[in-house]
Enzyme design. Structure first.
Site, PDB file in Angstrom:
ATOM      1  N   GLU A  89       0.767  -1.232   0.065  1.00 48.65           N
ATOM      2  CA  GLU A  89       0.085  -0.045   0.062  1.00 48.65           C
ATOM      3  C   GLU A  89       0.995   1.232  -0.077  1.00 48.65           C
ATOM      4  O   GLU A  89       0.285   2.255  -0.518  1.00 48.65           O
ATOM      5  CB  GLU A  89      -1.038  -0.126   1.126  1.00 48.65           C
ATOM      6  CG  GLU A  89      -1.994  -1.083   1.105  1.00 48.65           C
ATOM      7  CD  GLU A  89      -1.602  -2.440   1.487  1.00 48.65           C
ATOM      8  OE1 GLU A  89      -0.207  -2.529   1.962  1.00 48.65           O
ATOM      9  OE2 GLU A  89      -2.190  -3.371   1.116  1.00 48.65           O
TER      10      GLU A  89
ATOM     11  N   HIS B 162     -11.852  -6.180   7.548  1.00 48.32           N
ATOM     12  CA  HIS B 162     -12.502  -6.126   6.192  1.00 48.32           C
ATOM     13  C   HIS B 162     -13.807  -5.181   6.398  1.00 48.32           C
ATOM     14  O   HIS B 162     -14.766  -5.235   5.644  1.00 48.32           O
ATOM     15  CB  HIS B 162     -12.746  -7.621   5.466  1.00 48.32           C
ATOM     16  CG  HIS B 162     -11.735  -8.318   5.380  1.00 48.32           C
ATOM     17  ND1 HIS B 162     -11.226  -9.146   6.165  1.00 48.32           N
ATOM     18  CD2 HIS B 162     -10.812  -8.493   4.330  1.00 48.32           C
ATOM     19  CE1 HIS B 162     -10.138  -9.832   5.799  1.00 48.32           C
ATOM     20  NE2 HIS B 162     -10.099  -9.563   4.533  1.00 48.32           N
TER      21      HIS B 162
END
Lengths: 357, 375
Positions: free
Chosen positions: A93, A162
């Site tokens: 990321e 998530h």
């Protein structure tokens, strides 16, 4: 789409035309005026349209190429635009966000996907130290217009990695703009505005609405200007204000209130930084009763800023304390997923409390 | 041709000033003199700024003394205003070498109205879009992924520019360094990653930063060539940078270049006596004996282009006058006021900042109550 919203949509096209100068596609006489699509189809369509319109636009992230993204947000894009413009990156990321910054400085318009908002962590420094501050620290010499798209929020039994709603971290970082659509119309219009704008934008997508939110979307080019809320339903007794994944719950709570003869105004902020103070204050002043809803944890929740602003600006019009319905201050749970989320019932109870104050 | 993963650093000039047997150089006498002048400028800039700091005319200073050959070699190996540099805070030598004026660099250090960056950062964060020297972040190694992204953009756009990213030895321990270098390799981005290995990250020596035998060897694991040059040899650095940059212009991929040098000064004025706290005077002396400017002067003398003592004194005096002029220019331009504090956050001015501006205007124009000193 309600009549109010359609009217608003027209104004938005005109207003945005002046500021961002989109290139409207040529009207196709054979094309219907609207199409039905889901929120994720709108996101996909938004990227496809921008890739077609502007050769500076690139789309990249983890598994966004041949796989089309784990939620299929980028499905078909690599096939249409090739690996030079739509490509997979290493699982990193920091590299994804950082690369977007550098590309943007050199004149491209990157749209980077972070697979889940929960995983931006390694890219946090790139967002807060580079993307957010570059324009300011250089006195406007260097800028990085870019879009970081990422699925966020709960309701998919994803456990805490998530399901989280980390938008407040980014709202707290001056230099970043932060949006979260809850309808296909807004997803498409906000994505276009974000890509065509000149600032770094965090584009949070409420993943539980990816396929649940379905609606009519104009086939002609339009944008939804950042910083404008949408009044989903006009009302006079109480204002229910939210954004993102909780919006269908606000609507349900409003319907339950309507059955009891209470007229609720429902507002979708859509854009958090900047946020639409004008629409919120007008509504709060009109109804005098406000419930603010966000599924993010309560402490440091963005709605705290909205509540604070309401009491500063329209204190005299308030008939009851402003209440917040938020997530709990725990890591996002797994099996109690649905209990954790605000839900229509919790919103209704808060509304009743405010109404009976 | 530079050799990847050598055991010894590449040199053009030996420690005693002689040309290494087999080495060549193609600079004209005027160009060689310019290299000496640029390195001397960086050295004297340090001296002068330390003085100004002691006079309270700036707030922070981090010397680049000992690293002049590395920084000027990098700048002279590139095409200024064409290639891009994402540097780090100690890169004032690269900034000056790329063509930022003394006024630009000093104004940034003072944070005055003539600062291109509008006084937005503490000293050592120069940036100039004309010189393609990107205004830096203090966050260590955070420049690496953006530099790689820029190189990806150059590759996509088919430009013959190169992006150089510089960092110290400490940066190589950061996650972003690994993230960036890996991305560069995977995407074959024409990014020249240069470690200015001055062997100290504040008080942490390089051997406590990594167990790796060198910095450049790390490139092997990422699948890119690693090069090693004597960072106190300006001709070696310039040749290496130019060769690698030109290779990238012609379609080459990324490379890691380690310039071995030494931070002669303390980390900064906040760390003013390094030798008292964490390193030995003997170590520092060992490196001042290998001074890059002295070595280059010996080389020039051996080439029949000696710097005379009068020439040196005149040049140093000229630099000091120029720096003093730049400082006076900065100080007389004034310090930015409240009016520009809220600018450049975004491309536009959102409503919350317009409201803040109005509140600040009222406060600053004396409409707000003041707390009296001593009340």
């Amino acid at each position: 789409m309600t009549a109010t919203e359609e009217k608003r949509a027209d104004t938005e096209v005109q207003a945005a035309g002046e500021s961002v100068q989109p290139k409207p596609e040529q009207p196709n006489p054979g094309q219907p005026a609207t199409m039905t699509m889901t929120l994720i189809q709108a996101v996909n369509e938004g990227m496809r349209g921008e890739l077609r319109r502007d050769p500076r636009v690139l789309v990249f992230g983890e598994d966004v190429g041949a796989r089309g993204g784990v939620f299929l947000a980028t499905a078909g894009l690599q096939a249409e635009f090739g690996e030079r413009r739509v490509f997979d990156t290493p699982l990193s990321e920091g590299a994804i966000v950082g690369a977007a910054v550098g590309m943007a400085v050199r004149g491209l318009r990157p749209i980077a996907e972070i697979q889940f908002a929960d995983y931006i962590g390694p890219g946090f420094d790139q967002l807060t130290s580079q993307a957010a501050k570059l324009r300011y620290r250089s006195g406007g010499q260097f800028t990085c217009p870019l879009v970081i798209r990422t699925p966020s929020g709960g309701g998919v039994k994803g456990g805490h990695h998530h399901s989280q709603s980390p938008e407040a971290y980014y709202c707290h970082t001056p230099g970043l703009k932060v949006v979260m659509p809850s309808t296909p119309y807004d997803a498409l219009g906000l994505l276009r505005a974000a890509v065509r704008g000149e600032d770094p934008v965090m584009f949070f997508e409420p993943k539980r609405l990816y396929r649940a939110a379905k609606g009519e979307v104009p086939t002609a080019d339009y944008v939804v200007e950042l910083g404008r809320a949408a009044v989903r339903q006009q009302g006079s007794d109480i204002s229910l204000i939210g954004y993102g994944g909780v919006m269908p719950d606000l609507q349900k709570a409003a319907e339950a209130l309507a059955a009891e003869g209470v007229s609720a105004e429902v507002i979708d902020l859509r854009s958090l930084v900047p946020w639409d103070r004008e629409t919120v204050m007008a509504s709060a002043a009109k109804t005098g009763r406000v419930v603010l809803v966000s599924e993010a944890p309560r402490i440091g929740n963005f709605m705290g800023e909205v509540a604070s602003s309401i009491q500063e600006e329209v204190f005299d019009s308030l008939l009851a304390p402003v209440l917040q319905v938020a997530g709990f201050d725990t890591p996002y749970p797994y099996v109690q997923d649905r209990i954790y989320l605000p839900g229509a019932g919790r919103i209704l109870n808060a509304a009743v409390k405010v109404l009976n104050y | 041709m530079l050799e990847a993963f050598p055991t010894q650093p590449f040199q053009v000039i030996l420690e005693d000033g002689h040309l290494r047997p087999g080495a060549t150089f193609d600079q004209t006498p005027a160009q060689l003199r310019e290299l000496w002048q640029s390195m001397t400028l960086v050295r004297e800039f340090d001296r002068k700024l330390v003085t100004l700091l002691r006079q309270g005319r700036t707030t922070f200073y981090a010397q680049a003394s000992g690293m002049e050959a590395t920084q000027i070699g990098i700048a002279r190996g590139l095409r200024p205003g064409h290639d891009w540099v994402w540097g780090y805070y100690r890169d004032q030598g690269i900034a000056l070498g790329l063509g930022l004026s003394l006024t630009d660099v000093v104004a940034q250090m003072v944070g005055s109205n003539n600062d291109l960056n509008k006084g937005r950062q503490m000293p050592h964060h120069s940036g100039s879009v004309a010189s393609r020297f990107v205004s830096g972040s203090s966050s260590i190694a955070s420049q690496v992924p953006p530099a790689v992204g820029m190189a990806m953009a150059q590759s996509y756009l088919g430009l013959d520019e190169v992006t150089v990213c510089t960092f110290g030895d400490g940066a190589t321990s950061e996650g972003d360094w690994h993230a960036g270098i890996n991305m560069a390799a995977v995407k074959n981005a024409p990014c020249l990653l240069i470690c200015e290995n001055n062997q100290w990250a504040i008080s942490t020596p390089v051997e406590r930063q990594t167990r790796s035998e060198s910095i450049h060897i790390k490139a092997q694991a990422y699948g890119m060539p690693g090069y090693f040059v004597d960072g106190n040899d300006v001709l070696a650095v310039q040749q290496a940078v130019k060769e690698l940059a030109d290779g990238m212009r012609n379609g080459g991929g990324p490379a890691l270049l380690e310039c071995l040098t030494y931070r002669v000064g303390s980390h900064s004025n906040a760390d003013a006596d390094a030798e008292k706290n964490y390193r030995s005077r003997e170590q520092v002396r060992g490196w001042t004996d290998r001074d890059p400017i002295t070595r280059f002067e010996k080389f020039l003398a051996l080439q029949g282009q000696e710097i005379g003592s009068q020439e040196r004194a005149d040049f140093v005096a000229l630099i000091h006058r120029q720096i003093e002029g730049a400082v006076q220019q900065a100080e007389s331009s004034g310090i930015p006021g409240w009016q520009s504090m809220l600018d450049d956050v975004y491309s536009d001015t959102p409503v919350h900042l317009r409201r803040s501006y109005e509140a600040l205007r009222q406060e600053q124009s004396g409409q707000a109550m003041q707390v009296q000193e001593g009340a």
